[in-house]
Design an enzyme around this catalytic site. Structure first.
Site, PDB file in Angstrom:
ATOM      1  N   LYS A 218       0.970  -1.159  -0.036  1.00  0.00           N
ATOM      2  CA  LYS A 218      -0.114  -0.126   0.030  1.00  0.00           C
ATOM      3  C   LYS A 218       0.747   1.338  -0.045  1.00  0.00           C
ATOM      4  O   LYS A 218       2.080   1.208   0.713  1.00  0.00           O
ATOM      5  CB  LYS A 218      -0.766  -0.039   1.348  1.00  0.00           C
ATOM      6  CG  LYS A 218      -1.618   1.236   1.443  1.00  0.00           C
ATOM      7  CD  LYS A 218      -2.561   1.306   2.748  1.00  0.00           C
ATOM      8  CE  LYS A 218      -3.190   2.733   3.028  1.00  0.00           C
ATOM      9  NZ  LYS A 218      -3.791   2.574   4.355  1.00  0.00           N
ATOM     10  N   GLU A 267      -8.128  11.583  13.604  1.00  0.00           N
ATOM     11  CA  GLU A 267      -7.232  10.306  13.851  1.00  0.00           C
ATOM     12  C   GLU A 267      -6.152  10.616  15.225  1.00  0.00           C
ATOM     13  O   GLU A 267      -5.015  11.433  14.901  1.00  0.00           O
ATOM     14  CB  GLU A 267      -6.346  10.201  12.634  1.00  0.00           C
ATOM     15  CG  GLU A 267      -5.384   8.826  12.839  1.00  0.00           C
ATOM     16  CD  GLU A 267      -4.964   8.294  11.297  1.00  0.00           C
ATOM     17  OE1 GLU A 267      -4.137   7.519  11.169  1.00  0.00           O
ATOM     18  OE2 GLU A 267      -5.925   9.065  10.155  1.00  0.00           O
ATOM     19  N   GLU A 311      -7.062  -2.401   4.584  1.00  0.00           N
ATOM     20  CA  GLU A 311      -6.455  -1.188   4.780  1.00  0.00           C
ATOM     21  C   GLU A 311      -6.301  -0.835   6.400  1.00  0.00           C
ATOM     22  O   GLU A 311      -5.300  -0.542   7.061  1.00  0.00           O
ATOM     23  CB  GLU A 311      -7.107   0.065   4.030  1.00  0.00           C
ATOM     24  CG  GLU A 311      -6.348   1.477   4.091  1.00  0.00           C
ATOM     25  CD  GLU A 311      -7.064   2.470   3.492  1.00  0.00           C
ATOM     26  OE1 GLU A 311      -6.946   3.692   3.872  1.00  0.00           O
ATOM     27  OE2 GLU A 311      -7.979   2.346   2.763  1.00  0.00           O
ATOM     28  N   GLU A 446     -12.490  10.119  -3.431  1.00  0.00           N
ATOM     29  CA  GLU A 446     -12.178   9.704  -1.975  1.00  0.00           C
ATOM     30  C   GLU A 446     -11.596  10.950  -1.416  1.00  0.00           C
ATOM     31  O   GLU A 446     -11.872  11.592  -0.312  1.00  0.00           O
ATOM     32  CB  GLU A 446     -11.593   8.578  -1.736  1.00  0.00           C
ATOM     33  CG  GLU A 446     -11.447   8.282  -0.012  1.00  0.00           C
ATOM     34  CD  GLU A 446     -10.509   7.181   0.076  1.00  0.00           C
ATOM     35  OE1 GLU A 446      -9.534   6.934   1.210  1.00  0.00           O
ATOM     36  OE2 GLU A 446     -10.864   6.010  -0.508  1.00  0.00           O
TER      37      GLU A 446
END
Length: 460
Positions: A218, A267, A311, A446
């Site tokens: 990724k 986050e 993910e 996104e």
């Protein structure tokens, strides 16, 4: 205000008497409990002092830190974690701290952040922000559990006059608690420039091909949108709007002269309080539904989506591997849950443990940054790829930002959903995780969704 000026003057005089030469200086930190105060009005009033301001709130916990000025600055350009921690320990060892409260966010508090990748070639966009830069404010307002605290930090020298210093602090305090009204946020985006959109999509296509033929799993690729406003931005109304519209986020502002890095990130990287460590995995993203039924279906689809679950698991496993040697009593739920925000919803997994002795919050930040949600997997290979191929200088975007105090408490978040405001212009940033079967158009959309929280409060 329950502390009287004479007590402050006495503490300053005692500190001055400890100095032996004209070149000596010593930090004096004085914390007192105060009556109710409005953090945003405090922040707005500080604008008149023409000093840099810092703002931090965890809105869900009703916790605020608002800093004004710079009593001491910890800058590191190399070995940033080690150097910053050494400077922090050094200032604590020498400082005189008067703080009768064992409350997180009181006493000596440092607020700041660092670059996403100090090895990335810097551009002029971030020239006011150092690779690692933490400030001990001259004046600090703390709100926690419904109580309010005011801290004064001042570097005293041998020839200073304690009465003059105390008088100056009192004047500043009166000015900052003047209940300055918060103006209406009437910013309007007049111009919007999407930086190299087709090149960015092409970079996603290239990354998917490179992942297919390498050990990369990724890669997170970010992009920039540049906007111009109808007038110079006032930061306080923007923060006010973010607090109202992003109630489950960390709202932050780090001002450097006429630039201000502002955002609302959901986050958390790590929180440390009384040796109890909390890290959270927030990876895997979907929009909110327009109805309760649509919202529930989207959340269920997100929980079952293979790409997003993969993910998310990347991040969970990285956090586990990063902190397992630094803490005991490690606990990680087996399945994620949905973490809803106003515009988005995420997969969420909390990770808890007890920090071992001889380790600090800097050790944990070093291990966790960057998470796979901002860098990729494997970490070093993904970082190298981003450094070589990404089209922008991230600066502090996607990097650790936060605070720590002299009672060994602290909290760091990941600086996403953010914007670098430069008077009447701003750069906004968003990224997405690219895997081998990623679709460039879907990833581009996104990032558009992720830009919405900041764009909406900036008049876009």
């Amino acid at each position: 205000m329950i502390e009287i000026k004479e007590q402050v003057e006495t503490l300053l005089e005692e500190a001055i008497q400890t100095l032996r030469s004209d070149n000596d200086a010593r930090l004096v930190s004085i914390t007192k409990k105060i009556t109710e105060a409005d953090p945003l009005r405090f922040f707005e009033a500080a604008k008149n002092r023409y000093e840099d301001r810092t703002f931090w709130t965890s809105t869900i916990e009703d916790f605020y830190l608002v800093g004004v000025g710079n009593a001491y600055q910890m800058i590191a350009t190399e070995s940033r974690y080690k150097v910053t921690e050494e400077k922090w320990n050094s200032i604590l060892a020498e400082a005189i701290v008067h703080n009768p409260y064992q409350v997180a966010g009181t006493g000596i508090v440092a607020l700041g952040g660092m670059d996403f990748d100090p090895k990335k070639e810097r551009t002029s966009l971030w020239h006011k922000y150092q690779a690692s830069d933490f400030t001990l404010p001259e004046l600090l307002l703390t709100k926690r559990n419904g109580d309010f605290y005011f801290t004064s930090n001042i570097q005293v020298k041998k020839n200073d006059d304690a009465k003059q210093l105390a008088d100056g602090l009192k004047r500043a305090e009166t000015e900052l608690f003047s209940n300055q009204p918060i103006a209406f946020n009437d910013l309007v985006v007049q111009e919007k420039e999407v930086i190299e959109p087709e090149q960015w999509k092409a970079s996603v296509r290239t990354a998917t091909a490179d992942i297919s033929k390498s050990n990369l799993e990724k890669i997170v690729l970010a992009r920039e949108v540049r906007v111009k406003f109808n007038k110079e931005a006032n930061i306080a109304p923007i923060l006010n709007d973010l607090i109202q519209t992003q109630p489950h986020s960390y709202i932050f502002a780090f001002e450097k002269e006429m630039d201000c890095f502002v955002g609302a990130t959901p986050e958390r990287l790590v929180k440390l309080e009384n040796d109890q460590l909390l890290s959270t995995c927030l990876a895997g993203t979907a929009p909110r539904g327009k109805t309760i039924q649509e919202d529930l279906k989207i959340s269920q689809d997100l929980l079952q989506d293979e790409k997003n679950r993969q993910e998310h698991d990347f991040v969970v496993q990285m956090i586990k591997a990063g902190i397992k040697n630094y803490c005991t009593n490690l606990e990680i739920p087996e399945e994620p849950v949905i973490y809803p925000l106003k515009n988005l919803q995420h997969l969420y997994t909390p990770v808890t443990g007890t920090l071992k002795k001889d380790y600090s919050i800097f050790d944990i930040v070093k291990q966790l940054h960057p998470t796979p949600a901002l860098g990729g997997t494997p970490k070093e290979a993904a970082l190298t790829y981003i450094r070589d191929h990404e089209l922008l200088d991230r600066g502090w975007y996607g990097a650790p930002i936060g605070w720590l105090d002299s009672n060994q408490n602290g909290e760091f978040a990941v600086a996403i959903r953010s914007s670098l405001i430069q008077q009447d212009q701003a750069s906004l940033f968003a990224g997405c995780g690219v895997v081998k079967d990623s679709d460039p158009e879907a990833e581009y959309e996104e990032t558009n969704i992720k830009l919405l929280p900041m764009l909406s409060v900036l008049g876009g």
